[in-house]
Design an enzyme around this catalytic site. Sequence first.
Site, PDB file in Angstrom:
ATOM      1  CD  GLU B  29      46.520  19.659  42.734  1.00 33.95           C
ATOM      2  OE1 GLU B  29      45.312  19.756  42.494  1.00 33.95           O
ATOM      3  OE2 GLU B  29      47.136  20.470  43.456  1.00 33.95           O
ATOM      4  CD  GLU B  60      46.591  23.396  44.767  1.00 34.53           C
ATOM      5  OE1 GLU B  60      46.748  23.390  46.014  1.00 34.53           O
ATOM      6  OE2 GLU B  60      45.804  22.635  44.198  1.00 34.53           O
ATOM      7  CG  PHE B  83      40.682  24.997  37.678  1.00 34.52           C
ATOM      8  CD1 PHE B  83      40.245  24.991  36.357  1.00 34.52           C
ATOM      9  CD2 PHE B  83      40.519  23.840  38.431  1.00 34.52           C
ATOM     10  CE1 PHE B  83      39.641  23.861  35.812  1.00 34.52           C
ATOM     11  CE2 PHE B  83      39.920  22.709  37.893  1.00 34.52           C
ATOM     12  CZ  PHE B  83      39.480  22.718  36.578  1.00 34.52           C
ATOM     13  CG  PHE B  86      43.537  26.236  42.372  1.00 34.41           C
ATOM     14  CD1 PHE B  86      42.317  26.491  42.981  1.00 34.41           C
ATOM     15  CD2 PHE B  86      43.684  25.055  41.659  1.00 34.41           C
ATOM     16  CE1 PHE B  86      41.251  25.590  42.864  1.00 34.41           C
ATOM     17  CE2 PHE B  86      42.632  24.144  41.546  1.00 34.41           C
ATOM     18  CZ  PHE B  86      41.413  24.413  42.144  1.00 34.41           C
ATOM     19  CG  HIS B 126      37.484  25.474  39.173  1.00 30.37           C
ATOM     20  ND1 HIS B 126      37.754  25.682  40.504  1.00 30.37           N
ATOM     21  CD2 HIS B 126      37.155  24.163  39.072  1.00 30.37           C
ATOM     22  CE1 HIS B 126      37.609  24.548  41.184  1.00 30.37           C
ATOM     23  NE2 HIS B 126      37.233  23.616  40.343  1.00 30.37           N
TER      24      HIS B 126
END
Lengths: 329, 329, 323, 323
Positions: B29, B60, B83, B86, B126
């Site tokens: 992304e 993801e 991050f 995720f 995060h």
Amino acid sequence: MTRMTFQQALVAGIAEEMRCDPDVFVLGEDVGLFGGPLKSTEGLFAEFGAGRVIDMPISEGTIVGAAVGAAMQGKRPVVDLMFLEFLGLVMQQLIDAGAMHYYSAGAARVPLVVRAKYGVGPHHGHQYDLHSWATNIPGVKVVAPASAEDAKGLMKAAIRDDNPVLMVEHMALYHGVRGDVPDDPDWIVPLGKAAVVREGRDVTIVASAMMVKRAQQAAKVLADEGISAEVVDLRTIAPLDEDTVLASVHKTGRLVVACEAIGRGSSANDVIALAADRAYASLKAPIRRVAAPDVPVPFHRDLEKIYVPGAAEIEAAVRSTFQSAEAAP
Amino acid sequence: MTRMTFQQALVAGIAEEMRCDPDVFVLGEDVGLFGGPLKSTEGLFAEFGAGRVIDMPISEGTIVGAAVGAAMQGKRPVVDLMFLEFLGLVMQQLIDAGAMHYYSAGAARVPLVVRAKYGVGPHHGHQYDLHSWATNIPGVKVVAPASAEDAKGLMKAAIRDDNPVLMVEHMALYHGVRGDVPDDPDWIVPLGKAAVVREGRDVTIVASAMMVKRAQQAAKVLADEGISAEVVDLRTIAPLDEDTVLASVHKTGRLVVACEAIGRGSSANDVIALAADRAYASLKAPIRRVAAPDVPVPFHRDLEKIYVPGAAEIEAAVRSTFQSAEAAP
Amino acid sequence: MSDGPLRNDTSLELHRLMVFSRTLDRIYGEHDGHWHGLEGEEAVAAGVYHGLRPTDILAPHYRGMPIASYAKGADLRRLFAGMLAKKTGYNRGRHRNDICGPPEFNLIGLYTGSLGPPVGYATGAALAAKIDGRDDIAVAVFGDGGSSRGDIHEAMNLAAVQKLGVVFVCQNNQFAISTPLETGVAGSVAARGQGFGMPGVEVDGNDVLAVKDAMQTAIARARAGEGPSLIEAKTYRVAGHFYSDAEDYRDQDVVQSWRSRDPIAAFAAFLTDQGIASAAELQAIEDTATEQIKAAFAAALADPNPDEDDLGFDTVYAAEASA
Amino acid sequence: MSDGPLRNDTSLELHRLMVFSRTLDRIYGEHDGHWHGLEGEEAVAAGVYHGLRPTDILAPHYRGMPIASYAKGADLRRLFAGMLAKKTGYNRGRHRNDICGPPEFNLIGLYTGSLGPPVGYATGAALAAKIDGRDDIAVAVFGDGGSSRGDIHEAMNLAAVQKLGVVFVCQNNQFAISTPLETGVAGSVAARGQGFGMPGVEVDGNDVLAVKDAMQTAIARARAGEGPSLIEAKTYRVAGHFYSDAEDYRDQDVVQSWRSRDPIAAFAAFLTDQGIASAAELQAIEDTATEQIKAAFAAALADPNPDEDDLGFDTVYAAEASA
Ligand SMILES: Cc1ncc(C[n+]2csc(CCOP(=O)(O)OP(=O)(O)O)c2C)c(N)n1
Ligand SMILES: Cc1ncc(C[n+]2csc(CCOP(=O)(O)OP(=O)(O)O)c2C)c(N)n1
Ligand SMILES: [Mg+2]
Ligand SMILES: [Mg+2]
């Protein structure tokens, strides 16, 4: 007391809790009329109906997610995830759920049980033992019964617990293990308490689920050799019952930890870290870990047998702690 | 040699590999024109264009999944997961990817890098350090650079590696750390090799990523107290460089393991399990773990500071291994 | 400007919410360069978050979380304190109200930073309402970027097969950080409704009454037990992804053209044109907003930081079974 | 029975694939009570798996994995050996060909048991083809049950925004274990295509030519770089979820009515009616199938079990960088 299988005990635990608490409900794939994979919810649909035993589309993240949302509303959902192999599909939901109580300064509670079947055994598929991932999530509890009695008692405690609980159910125990199980609906087996399932003087074997059986087999063989092994069944893997583990290691001075998961990154290492720190002065020998190799579970029965740590490996590990020439640099 | 930041070194490593291998490409992304979160892909879009630096929708599991599928076709994808928080969205893809080579008896290879930013630091969000989950996946490697040099060298090695590699990138190192980095495009830092970043005699501190800095700070303070600490930077967390860790513990006889993840279920325990087994005879003191408490990362800077283990905690842990009254039953 | 069967006082409440949002945004954005402003998208927030019951469940879009929380009844000062991680915040400095509203008000936010899963949590809350026989509903909001997450698909499918009272709202501001709609979203979010067996409508997200109308239809359907709906509210992120975003990835002319369609200015004009409110009344709303928000923010700023008491490292697990 | 512009020999190949599938199913199902039979759904398998290039990527539905692998060129005896976990299988007893085809043939299967993610892997393989400038395509197949996984949504969205050459196929047999279509799938899978900006068609999954036609259209679009398509092939699982399934969760009358629409019998009738093949030719196909499959299965059964050599516990990591 009623004599029942491990699977029947799990279902009996859920049924009792559903009878006395209208907020308890069951959701998952094929949990209704079908009775759940490996009969994991057998009879619940007939007794409680489609309103409380709810079949779900194949969407694991959202099944657990929906359960989290329902739990935030005061319900007490019991998710049947089918297989622990699907844990990778719901980790985000578990980490959120584990954080909610703390992050909201107590305003949110997530009384949620996620059940998952796993393990090398007669089912021959979906074997991966991935429970260790969940031990690294703050706020989540991980429970692994080894007997029919504990299956019922821990299930009831997990349902009554106000936190997200991952209950892993070994498929080799499911229909193979029977036991006498208390009938009193008030009886539970508390979370967070390990059990010394065999007393011993010379060495502590820490295990859970199917490994408890193997540890007990090993302990019998070792007894004939003059080695008195104490077997600790963790029952709750996270949070760990540190006191029971430490008391045993302080007494015996030796520790072998057995688990079916691959050794690297496994919850067995938590037990070892605990003892290597807080029971160091009592240790008379290296701490041995008996775990699966860092390899995907192979499929053929013969390979599987080599892969899964058995009683013989536990015995060998215990014997090695009595050999003095160990591990010199 | 070129002096650059940790972030620049990561990007330089990717750019070099992209120049010499047309199969290497980047996806994630906002990796394109935007230059990646925290500039993690800065300049790559300008040099290699939209065909090899590909912006992805927010999905993801499928980003990593697409990378796995492309890798099976011989491409060498580098995913920017943004991050590490995720990671829970892509565990299924990692476990599949880790199994493919073994399960296909060697027919499949998955040369894949998944980059993920994490850590308590200036970014203030995060932060979760979830890398330990991935160590419990067979077939996956986990890499955590601590310096600009290693950031480049490990990134290049990870891209050349034929296995799925999770590369965790601590955000406090990103723009804060600078170093001289080799320019030779053939130079890499091999995976699976730890580095002794400070030699010492009395105690081994094992750390990775940001914790290496803190361990070095602690070692300096301890040196003034007459304690000579050796600092081992794991660099590759899985598979572990057992030889380097064991050699150091055999030499020093004391071990402290530091990590930013919560202690329970963390990869720090693997290091401890290794030493408690195979360096037992050399140990002169309990093994101490310095880790975050089993708590979600709190938000306020003051709470964060208490939460994250710092140099002072490492120092205290080291000192405690020199106190004799330790851990008696 | 659509005009549904809304009473005048509702219109003023909607306007007030938009003005509060804009004011909050400006004041907080000056303080924090990483603030995700809602500028230009207030009509979606006001139209969606206005008028829910306390027992309705709301999983707001992360952008606009404070105004959603305020609309649900949360206290402005404590919200600011939550954004500033002060002791007095709803979460005692342990977490952040900019992405997570207090659950005391039946709000569901991000407990880690992952977009998507909260839509599932909201769906589960609607399942709870169905099991309990309540006609409370759940509203789940996500961005155009977030719409690509599989969670949305799964939640819509589940809500539809179970006939749950969920209103799914896509706040489509045509960007996900730097990713424009075209490379982020295939087809049309609204059109997906049909594929999942629910009404899917696209509305002008800069027209607060159009959003409100669509919400009322969807909420009525949800309360009646007829199942979920999907609303795509098309608007534009005139601000950066966050306040200090360099925004070098997009055409500033397009941004300007959307700025000229400002939803608050347009609605203010509508209100005065229709004689619903005078310019002075609107000015009074703005003044009140500025005053209240400044006061709340100043108070929150002055509030104490959390200390050891707030750490609560031993309160990660809820203590005792409530049963 | 639709009749597209297919040549007669293609029809016979399709018939042959269906007959092979049915025969394999029966023989293996007798051996293994947990076998997931494809009975009644062969027209989908044959129509979808027939005629792909070796360099096309195929992530088949798990049900029908062996026939998909066979259609892609895998050896029958080795496939059986893979299902029996023999040493001679493609995976040396380490994994199972009943849910995972050999990647040597550009097949993608289940490496753990999770449905959904392989659709993403196939999408990535199509991305690789696009990057390389190849016109190879990817075919990703999933069940009605599997269609609920968020992976499908994400993969369709990604394939569409990136214009990838993916053909998504839903093999809708109206059950997911015990869960009927109505409680598993909201709306319609085919209708979701539009929401994701791609053609979505529903075809009669018991009509092999209809399936083949739809595939040809979708494949042509994919090869031309015009993007993905979605096909929903509606059929029925006349067999149990696995061979020894008690099936007490559904109405046996419905099962019978679908049995009377058997795709193989129907196509056989069509082939003889149209004079494409004689009854004797069809019988010969059946005999060959029985003979070849029995021989392959018997050989695989007699093959050795894996031993320590096959363990390969030190080969989990691919040894060296290929660069
Ligand atoms: C699962 C997940 N992936 C990525 C991110 C990082 N992220 C935060 S905001 C954002 C953009 C979201 O775009 P959109 O949903 O359109 O909302 P907007 O910012 O436009 O309001 C991204 C990618 C995240 N928080 N969660
Ligand atoms: C992610 C995931 N969830 C659940 C399962 C267990 N499971 C195996 S087959 C099956 C039913 C699949 O239904 P469908 O996709 O319709 O295929 P069919 O069996 O009808 O061919 C389920 C639930 C799985 N393998 N993967
Ligand atoms: Mg957006
Ligand atoms: Mg099906």
